[in-house]
Design a protein around this motif. Structure first.
Motif, PDB file in Angstrom:
ATOM      1  N   VAL A 137      18.955  30.360  18.126  1.00 32.24           N
ATOM      2  CA  VAL A 137      18.995  29.022  17.525  1.00 32.24           C
ATOM      3  C   VAL A 137      18.368  27.987  18.468  1.00 32.24           C
ATOM      4  CG1 VAL A 137      20.462  27.195  16.588  1.00 32.24           C
ATOM      5  CG2 VAL A 137      21.079  29.584  16.221  1.00 32.24           C
ATOM      6  N   LEU A 138      18.918  27.908  19.658  1.00 31.21           N
ATOM      7  CA  LEU A 138      18.487  26.857  20.588  1.00 31.21           C
ATOM      8  C   LEU A 138      17.004  26.975  20.938  1.00 31.21           C
ATOM      9  CD1 LEU A 138      19.147  24.466  22.424  1.00 31.21           C
ATOM     10  CD2 LEU A 138      19.842  26.093  24.181  1.00 31.21           C
ATOM     11  N   GLN A 139      16.564  28.177  21.258  1.00 35.58           N
ATOM     12  CA  GLN A 139      15.183  28.329  21.720  1.00 35.58           C
ATOM     13  C   GLN A 139      14.154  27.897  20.689  1.00 35.58           C
ATOM     14  OE1 GLN A 139      14.210  31.655  24.249  1.00 35.58           O
ATOM     15  NE2 GLN A 139      12.343  32.079  23.092  1.00 35.58           N
ATOM     16  N   TYR A 174      26.301  22.600  28.363  1.00 36.68           N
ATOM     17  CA  TYR A 174      25.174  23.435  28.798  1.00 36.68           C
ATOM     18  C   TYR A 174      24.938  23.357  30.311  1.00 36.68           C
ATOM     19  CZ  TYR A 174      23.960  23.551  23.803  1.00 36.68           C
ATOM     20  OH  TYR A 174      23.972  23.730  22.443  1.00 36.68           O
ATOM     21  N   LYS A 175      25.743  22.553  31.001  1.00 44.23           N
ATOM     22  CA  LYS A 175      25.550  22.439  32.436  1.00 44.23           C
ATOM     23  C   LYS A 175      26.146  23.668  33.124  1.00 44.23           C
ATOM     24  CE  LYS A 175      23.980  18.214  31.933  1.00 44.23           C
ATOM     25  NZ  LYS A 175      22.554  17.902  32.068  1.00 44.23           N
ATOM     26  N   PRO A 176      25.420  24.299  34.054  1.00 41.96           N
ATOM     27  CA  PRO A 176      25.963  25.470  34.752  1.00 41.96           C
ATOM     28  C   PRO A 176      27.239  25.103  35.489  1.00 41.96           C
ATOM     29  CG  PRO A 176      23.620  25.205  35.216  1.00 41.96           C
ATOM     30  CD  PRO A 176      24.050  23.968  34.507  1.00 41.96           C
ATOM     31  N   ALA A 194      24.864  31.148  30.289  1.00 39.60           N
ATOM     32  CA  ALA A 194      23.880  31.810  29.433  1.00 39.60           C
ATOM     33  C   ALA A 194      22.904  30.789  28.841  1.00 39.60           C
ATOM     34  CB  ALA A 194      24.591  32.586  28.326  1.00 39.60           C
ATOM     35  N   VAL A 195      23.444  29.661  28.359  1.00 41.71           N
ATOM     36  CA  VAL A 195      22.591  28.626  27.780  1.00 41.71           C
ATOM     37  C   VAL A 195      21.694  28.013  28.859  1.00 41.71           C
ATOM     38  CG1 VAL A 195      22.558  26.407  26.598  1.00 41.71           C
ATOM     39  CG2 VAL A 195      24.274  28.096  25.974  1.00 41.71           C
ATOM     40  N   ALA A 196      22.263  27.817  30.055  1.00 34.97           N
ATOM     41  CA  ALA A 196      21.457  27.279  31.155  1.00 34.97           C
ATOM     42  C   ALA A 196      20.267  28.193  31.449  1.00 34.97           C
ATOM     43  CB  ALA A 196      22.319  27.115  32.404  1.00 34.97           C
ATOM     44  N   GLY A 197      20.495  29.506  31.327  1.00 36.03           N
ATOM     45  CA  GLY A 197      19.397  30.456  31.522  1.00 36.03           C
ATOM     46  C   GLY A 197      18.322  30.305  30.466  1.00 36.03           C
TER      47      GLY A 197
END
Length: 981
Positions: free
Chosen positions: A284-286, A326-328, A352-355
């Motif tokens: 979704v995000l990408q 989304y912050k690590p 995972a999102v940060a990656g």
């Protein structure tokens, strides 16, 4: 009596008459309809009027009927105490009738029918109307375009209505409705199909957003986010190519494309903000973020004009970049005995999102995005310049105050700031490089509006917005001396573009301006305040506020500029037309008054200015509030010379504190603050101020919202007005204190008790009988339990100190008060049990609370206890040991006349550079009252010594026996305290 079909014509006539312009016809009709609302059958008659085929053309009457129908649903669908409501049989009939009339041709009527169904669904779904959604879904396959459009309209309205219900059971029912509704897809070119598609999109939005708890709270995957988001993105990608092709050939459908693309992105943003973790999935995000960034950095030429769509893309990117989920995580591994915790789940998802974001945003792309935002979106357009030329004042406020989601440039600026915050070390050198390039490409002598000048304006803006990080890479002193100050020497009209941005920079970089540059910056801002362009002057006005309010503001460097500054402000406020402009200038004047000492030479001009603004601001509450704040600062600045402005000030103050005034709700708070400032800085009481006091009682009789400032005002009147005030307003004072004590919480009592104390101190003989009702309440407080609550203990101790003062300063009255039957009655009513007489019970309180009061109050306790020794009561001897112990500790512990706080003046005073000892200020008067306090002047040592002799004479051998029981060490301390051999 129930209404029936035979009443239809009468109802129709009443509806028609209720819209008549003739009041003699309209009023009776409205009255008759109002009386019919609660009668059974009324809604059924309205339904017949709405759906009657022969009335299809009479839209106004049908709409009126639907309005009455809607009101009846709100009032009578549920049973009420005063009405049986609509019967179940009639409800069922109405619901069936509504669902049988889906194909309404008139759009307004169709909208109202959808609203009616949604209102009923709010009450009846799912318990009393479980088949609603399934019935509507069953109609869709066989429905024509018009009917399906109306069904989707009903679905959207109903789901939106249900989504606002906040009970857990209601939200669960709403979530279950997600699976009961299908997503209809039609590819018909008809406009109604397009409208139906939009309703479908809105329905999906309502279901996904409101149908599930935010995954940031529940940490559960919301599957519809992954199902719906790619479909929405694909739809936007499919629609965009038609943006250009339909613009000229099919304007109606071009408008639909604009609405659809904007709405699709808006829904995606809403989903991301509601369910960030589910949206953060790579599938979704990408694609969504990649799509948005591509449109921002490399849009098709035609899309550049589609500003609303680009704004939504920027909003999406900003929302992702600043999303805290989304912050690590920087915390360690979080574990417990039960396995994975919510925090660990959040950490795993965030990492995972940060990656994903790291892979999606390599350094090259971040730098590209930064460059594009500055070089493309920060640059003023031709239409911007035309707007500025036509109305510089409006242009300033649009750029300065507009919501960042409404205009493309402010949105780009907001995105840039977040991007810079996340990648400051990478981007700071890039921004400095763009700034250097822009300055080199456009010398300060330029007069034409060239691309180079517009780029410099954009680069200046970029440097202004991120001063807090950029200051490590850019020396403000060098920048100002080498470029910014030189820009101001070019007076060409086109240079207003750069001048405005220089004004912005000087305000934003205030914290980085060192002492050796302050004077030059102040001069530059004053020069900009006199610019020919209103937008530049208003920008300078705002930046000057930031400098004057800065903790390091140098009045020495600014003092000789003050005269020009005042004059420029007065001139500017006359020239501007916009309300926001006047508020902005008035705010600068208010800030100046609060931070500079040299006000008196300009007092006359300021008075004329304030008078003019007040007269011209009728009905403009926000402007008048700003004016009241400025007047308060003005009065404080004038200090003891404030009476010179009373001719202007007092009429304004009188209107502001009038609770019956037309704008009382907005002006009262600031008017009361002005009232207090006027009193506390007055050298003497004047008749006008004296006459205002009863208004304070009216204000507090309404509510206690402004209690603290009211307490300060009462103190001001006592200190400033003295005996004249008390003789004129004795009854009002008594009512005020009686109103406050017993009706406010402990915090409120702690604010008013010192005022009662100072009132008794000033008028020990007159005041106690005047406020007997209040004093009875204080006695009740003293003799009630405090349950160990610190605030209640403080209230009890302060109340006891007031009673002790009365015993010392007006002994006969306290004896009278404690023996009154009315006090005993009050104590019984409040459940306070008294074993001995009331006065002896108060002695126990003084003995118990002596460690909870200040030094002067301890001395009051000691003096009161020494007086108790003179009572002809045998119980006094039972307490003799404790009384003498307290008196000894007070004498030996030190009883300085004033506590440290009191000797240094009130910490809340308005500090000015005047010599307070020479001025008739409130603080000087308060100090004089404290110094002359008999409790400070009386000798506790002598009082105890003399009263011990009286006690010995009264009780004879019993006294000697009581003395003999005192511990030898305690007796030795007593002798030391009393200087006895």
């Amino acid at each position: 009596m129930a209404l029936s079909v035979s009443d239809l014509s009468a109802i129709y006539s009443l509806l028609a008459n209720s819209m008549s312009q003739d009041e003699s016809i309209r009023k009776p009709a409205e009255s008759a309809l109002a009386q019919s609302e609660s009668r059974p059958g009324f809604c059924s008659c309205l339904m017949e009027v709405i759906t009657a085929k022969d009335l299809a053309s009479q839209v106004d009457i049908r709409l009126m009927a639907s309005v009455y129908f809607k009101n009846s649903i709100n009032r009578y669908w549920r049973k009420r105490r005063d009405s049986s409501g609509i019967s179940n049989e009639e409800k069922q009939h109405l619901k069936q009738k509504l669902l049988s009339h889906l194909r309404e041709e008139n759009y307004q009527i169709a909208q109202m029918l959808a609203v009616l169904i949604s209102k009923i669904a709010r009450f009846d779904y799912p318990r009393e109307w479980p088949e609603l959604f399934s019935f509507l879904a069953q109609q869709l396959p066989s429905a024509d375009v018009l009917t399906s459009h109306r069904i989707f309209m009903i679905l959207f309205r109903t789901l939106k209505e249900l989504s606002t219900k906040r009970l857990t059971a209601d939200q669960r029912n709403f979530a279950e409705s997600y699976n009961s509704n299908g997503k209809e897809q039609h590819h018909d070119d008809l406009y109604l199909t397009c409208e139906r598609w939009l309703f479908c999109l809105k329905i999906i939005c309502q279901l996904v957003i409101s149908g599930f708890q935010s995954d940031a709270k529940c940490i559960q995957e919301i599957r519809p986010v992954k199902e719906v988001s790619p479909v929405l993105l694909n739809a936007a990608q499919s629609f965009l190519p038609y943006y250009t092709s339909l613009q000229n050939r099919h304007p109606k459908f071009w408008e639909f494309i604009k609405r659809a693309c904007t709405k699709l992105m808006k829904v995606l943003v809403a989903i991301q903000q509601r369910h960030p973790y589910s949206f953060g999935d790579i599938c979704v995000l990408q694609p969504v973020l990649n799509f948005c960034l591509n449109k921002i950095t490399d849009p098709e030429p035609d899309i550049l004009s589609f500003e609303q769509f680009l704004i939504k893309c920027m909003v999406m990117a900003k929302s992702v970049f600043e999303c805290k989920e989304y912050k690590p995580s920087v915390t360690g591994r979080v574990m417990d005995e039960n396995g994975v915790t919510l925090e660990q789940m959040k950490k795993t998802i965030s990492n995972a999102v940060a990656g994903v974001l790291t892979r999606l945003l390599p350094n090259e792309r971040i730098v590209l995005l930064c460059n594009v935002l500055i070089r493309r979106y920060f640059v003023l357009t031709t239409s911007d310049l035309e707007e500025w030329y036509e109305n510089p004042e409006v242009f300033h406020h649009e750029q300065d105050m507009v919501q960042w989601t409404e205009k493309l440039r402010p949105c780009a600026e907001a995105l840039y700031i977040v991007l810079f915050e996340n990648h400051s070390q990478l981007l700071a050198p890039i921004v400095v490089s763009i700034l250097q390039e822009a300055m080199n490409g456009c010398p300060t002598s330029t007069t034409e509006i060239t691309p180079g000048l517009l780029l410099k304006d954009a680069a200046y803006g970029a440097a202004a917005y991120v001063y807090y990080e950029l200051s490590n890479y850019l020396s403000f002193r060098d920048w100002f001396n080498g470029a910014l100050s030189l820009e101001l020497s070019n007076d060409h009209p086109n240079m207003r573009i750069i001048h405005r941005k220089v004004a912005l920079i000087l305000g934003q970089w205030v914290s980085e301006i060192k002492n050796d540059t302050k004077r030059a910056v102040y001069c530059a801002l004053i020069r900009l305040l006199q610019d020919k362009d209103l937008s530049v002057r208003l920008a300078a006005c705002r930046s000057l506020c930031l400098h004057v309010e800065d903790a390091n503001f140098s009045e020495k460097d600014f003092s000789d500029l003050l005269s020009v500054c005042w004059g420029s402000c007065f001139k500017l406020v006359k020239e501007v037309q916009e309300f926001d402009s006047k508020v902005q200038v008035l705010n600068l004047i208010s800030v100046l008054l609060g931070h500079v000492n040299e006000v008196i030479p300009y007092a006359s001009n300021l008075m004329h200015f304030f008078q003019m603004v007040w007269e011209e601001s009728s009905g403009e509450s926000l402007l008048r509030i700003q004016l009241l704040i400025a007047l308060r600062n003005f009065v404080i600045a004038l200090g003891y010379q404030s009476p010179s402005c009373y001719s202007m000030l007092l009429p304004i103050l009188q209107k502001g504190i009038d609770i019956n005034g037309p704008d009382e709700i907005n002006l009262l708070e600031d008017s009361m603050l002005l009232w207090e400032a006027t009193l506390s800085h007055a050298p003497a009481m004047v008749p006008q101020l004296l006459a205002y006091f009863p208004g304070l009682l009216e204000i507090l009789e309404r509510n206690f919202d402004h209690l603290q400032v009211a307490v300060d005002i009462i103190e001001d009147y006592i200190i400033l007005g003295g005996r004249e005030f008390l003789s004129m307003h004795a009854s009002s004072v008594a009512k005020l204190l009686d109103l406050i004590v017993g009706n406010v919480n402990d915090r409120g009592l702690l604010s008013i008790l010192p005022i009662i104390d100072i009132l008794i101190l000033c008028f020990p003989m007159e005041v106690p009988p005047l406020i007997s009702s209040t004093l009875q309440k204080l006695v009740v407080i003293c003799l009630s339990g405090d349950d160990g609550d610190p605030s209640k203990t403080a209230v009890k101790a302060s109340s006891a100190a007031i009673i002790a003062r009365i015993l010392v300063m007006n002994t006969n009255y306290l004896a009278q008060l404690t023996s009154e039957p009315s006090l005993s009655s009050v104590l019984q009513q409040t459940g306070v049990a008294i074993e001995d007489n009331i006065l002896l019970s108060l002695v126990d309180v003084w003995l118990d609370k002596v460690d909870n009061v200040s030094l002067p109050q301890k001395k009051a306790f000691g003096l009161a206890l020494s007086i108790i020794l003179t009572l002809r009561l045998p119980q006094v001897l039972d307490k003799l040991d404790q009384i003498l112990s307290v008196c000894t500790s007070v004498i030996l512990g030190g009883t300085d006349d004033l506590t440290e706080e009191e000797s240094s003046g009130d910490n809340m005073s308005y500090g000015r550079s005047h010599d307070e000892d020479l001025l008739p200020s409130k603080e000087l008067r308060r100090r004089q009252i404290k110094v002359s306090d008999p409790i400070n002047r009386l000798s506790l040592e002598n009082s105890v010594r003399d009263n011990l002799q009286t006690c010995a004479a009264l009780h004879g051998e019993s006294f000697n026996s009581a003395i003999a029981k005192i511990h030898p060490a305690a007796f030795a301390q007593l002798k030391q305290a009393l200087n006895m051999p």
